[in-house]
Design a protein around this motif. Sequence first.
Motif, PDB file in Angstrom:
ATOM      1  N   LYS A 108      42.329  33.622  31.462  1.00 45.73           N
ATOM      2  CA  LYS A 108      43.218  33.661  32.623  1.00 45.73           C
ATOM      3  C   LYS A 108      42.965  34.925  33.450  1.00 45.73           C
ATOM      4  CE  LYS A 108      47.112  32.804  35.035  1.00 45.73           C
ATOM      5  NZ  LYS A 108      46.802  33.224  36.368  1.00 45.73           N
ATOM      6  N   VAL A 109      42.802  36.056  32.771  1.00 40.76           N
ATOM      7  CA  VAL A 109      42.497  37.320  33.463  1.00 40.76           C
ATOM      8  C   VAL A 109      41.175  37.174  34.220  1.00 40.76           C
ATOM      9  CG1 VAL A 109      41.874  39.752  33.132  1.00 40.76           C
ATOM     10  CG2 VAL A 109      43.782  38.776  31.848  1.00 40.76           C
ATOM     11  N   ASP A 145      39.683  34.401  35.222  1.00 40.44           N
ATOM     12  CA  ASP A 145      39.848  33.432  36.311  1.00 40.44           C
ATOM     13  C   ASP A 145      40.532  34.066  37.518  1.00 40.44           C
ATOM     14  OD1 ASP A 145      38.644  31.489  34.773  1.00 40.44           O
ATOM     15  OD2 ASP A 145      40.533  30.520  34.180  1.00 40.44           O
ATOM     16  N   ASP A 146      41.546  34.880  37.284  1.00 37.83           N
ATOM     17  CA  ASP A 146      42.243  35.567  38.385  1.00 37.83           C
ATOM     18  C   ASP A 146      41.304  36.500  39.140  1.00 37.83           C
ATOM     19  OD1 ASP A 146      44.643  34.313  37.852  1.00 37.83           O
ATOM     20  OD2 ASP A 146      45.551  36.043  36.852  1.00 37.83           O
ATOM     21  N   ILE A 147      40.474  37.228  38.406  1.00 40.64           N
ATOM     22  CA  ILE A 147      39.533  38.152  39.054  1.00 40.64           C
ATOM     23  C   ILE A 147      38.497  37.368  39.857  1.00 40.64           C
ATOM     24  CG2 ILE A 147      37.684  39.833  38.628  1.00 40.64           C
ATOM     25  CD1 ILE A 147      39.420  40.889  36.303  1.00 40.64           C
ATOM     26  N   LYS A 148      38.025  36.276  39.282  1.00 40.89           N
ATOM     27  CA  LYS A 148      37.051  35.445  39.995  1.00 40.89           C
ATOM     28  C   LYS A 148      37.663  34.881  41.279  1.00 40.89           C
ATOM     29  CE  LYS A 148      34.067  31.413  39.465  1.00 40.89           C
ATOM     30  NZ  LYS A 148      33.648  30.345  38.560  1.00 40.89           N
ATOM     31  N   GLU A 149      38.900  34.414  41.207  1.00 34.99           N
ATOM     32  CA  GLU A 149      39.569  33.804  42.353  1.00 34.99           C
ATOM     33  C   GLU A 149      39.952  34.830  43.420  1.00 34.99           C
ATOM     34  OE1 GLU A 149      43.897  31.850  43.172  1.00 34.99           O
ATOM     35  OE2 GLU A 149      42.834  31.159  41.388  1.00 34.99           O
ATOM     36  N   LYS A 150      40.558  35.938  43.002  1.00 30.07           N
ATOM     37  CA  LYS A 150      41.089  36.914  43.963  1.00 30.07           C
ATOM     38  C   LYS A 150      40.071  37.941  44.439  1.00 30.07           C
ATOM     39  CE  LYS A 150      45.760  36.467  42.242  1.00 30.07           C
ATOM     40  NZ  LYS A 150      46.854  37.094  41.539  1.00 30.07           N
ATOM     41  N   ARG A 151      39.133  38.293  43.587  1.00 28.14           N
ATOM     42  CA  ARG A 151      38.178  39.360  43.921  1.00 28.14           C
ATOM     43  C   ARG A 151      36.749  38.855  44.080  1.00 28.14           C
ATOM     44  NH1 ARG A 151      42.208  41.781  45.648  1.00 28.14           N
ATOM     45  NH2 ARG A 151      43.722  42.412  44.112  1.00 28.14           N
ATOM     46  N   HIS A 152      36.529  37.559  43.833  1.00 24.96           N
ATOM     47  CA  HIS A 152      35.196  36.946  43.969  1.00 24.96           C
ATOM     48  C   HIS A 152      34.161  37.647  43.091  1.00 24.96           C
ATOM     49  CE1 HIS A 152      37.061  34.771  47.217  1.00 24.96           C
ATOM     50  NE2 HIS A 152      37.426  35.923  47.760  1.00 24.96           N
ATOM     51  N   PHE A 153      34.592  37.948  41.864  1.00 25.04           N
ATOM     52  CA  PHE A 153      33.728  38.644  40.906  1.00 25.04           C
ATOM     53  C   PHE A 153      33.786  37.873  39.592  1.00 25.04           C
ATOM     54  CE2 PHE A 153      32.108  42.109  38.317  1.00 25.04           C
ATOM     55  CZ  PHE A 153      31.218  42.723  39.180  1.00 25.04           C
ATOM     56  N   PRO A 154      32.827  36.976  39.356  1.00 23.03           N
ATOM     57  CA  PRO A 154      32.866  36.127  38.155  1.00 23.03           C
ATOM     58  C   PRO A 154      32.504  36.878  36.874  1.00 23.03           C
ATOM     59  CG  PRO A 154      30.876  35.688  39.393  1.00 23.03           C
ATOM     60  CD  PRO A 154      31.684  36.669  40.212  1.00 23.03           C
ATOM     61  N   ASN A 155      32.911  36.297  35.750  1.00 26.28           N
ATOM     62  CA  ASN A 155      32.565  36.794  34.413  1.00 26.28           C
ATOM     63  C   ASN A 155      33.020  38.230  34.179  1.00 26.28           C
ATOM     64  OD1 ASN A 155      31.183  34.322  33.831  1.00 26.28           O
ATOM     65  ND2 ASN A 155      29.492  35.097  35.067  1.00 26.28           N
ATOM     66  N   CYS A 156      34.218  38.550  34.642  1.00 31.46           N
ATOM     67  CA  CYS A 156      34.755  39.900  34.522  1.00 31.46           C
ATOM     68  C   CYS A 156      36.169  39.827  33.941  1.00 31.46           C
ATOM     69  CB  CYS A 156      34.784  40.561  35.892  1.00 31.46           C
ATOM     70  SG  CYS A 156      35.462  42.227  35.886  1.00 31.46           S
ATOM     71  N   ILE A 157      36.476  40.699  32.992  1.00 31.76           N
ATOM     72  CA  ILE A 157      37.815  40.695  32.380  1.00 31.76           C
ATOM     73  C   ILE A 157      38.657  41.887  32.815  1.00 31.76           C
ATOM     74  CG2 ILE A 157      37.153  39.326  30.377  1.00 31.76           C
ATOM     75  CD1 ILE A 157      37.119  42.008  28.806  1.00 31.76           C
ATOM     76  N   GLY A 158      38.174  42.670  33.776  1.00 31.62           N
ATOM     77  CA  GLY A 158      38.967  43.778  34.276  1.00 31.62           C
ATOM     78  C   GLY A 158      38.102  44.878  34.850  1.00 31.62           C
ATOM     79  N   ALA A 159      38.757  45.780  35.567  1.00 29.32           N
ATOM     80  CA  ALA A 159      38.089  46.958  36.101  1.00 29.32           C
ATOM     81  C   ALA A 159      38.495  48.146  35.242  1.00 29.32           C
ATOM     82  CB  ALA A 159      38.493  47.181  37.547  1.00 29.32           C
ATOM     83  N   GLN A 160      37.507  48.908  34.824  1.00 26.72           N
ATOM     84  CA  GLN A 160      37.751  50.050  33.937  1.00 26.72           C
ATOM     85  C   GLN A 160      37.395  51.340  34.660  1.00 26.72           C
ATOM     86  OE1 GLN A 160      35.377  49.976  30.375  1.00 26.72           O
ATOM     87  NE2 GLN A 160      35.966  52.014  29.785  1.00 26.72           N
TER      88      GLN A 160
END
Length: 81
Positions: A11-12, A14-29
């Motif tokens: 879900k995290v 998918d949200d990043i892919k949808e809102k930030r157009h950055f696939p295969n990512c689980i967060g910004a560190q």
Amino acid sequence: MVPNSCEEWDKVADDIKEKRHFPNCIGAQNWKHIVLKQPQNSGSLYFNYKGINSIVLVALINANYKILYIDVGCNGRLSDG
């Protein structure tokens, strides 16, 4: 709160892919050195590459800038890379 299951992490991502157009990512560190007064008898343990004493803060955020994970306290001698 840190996601507990694969579905929650999906879900995290998918949200990043949808809102930030950055696939295969689980967060910004990000890592941040927090300046502190040198603890007694610590030698160079907290002395970092910037020439100051610090501890390290690490944070992971989701697509909505919500903190998923945070850790504070590693000695500043560690690289922020």
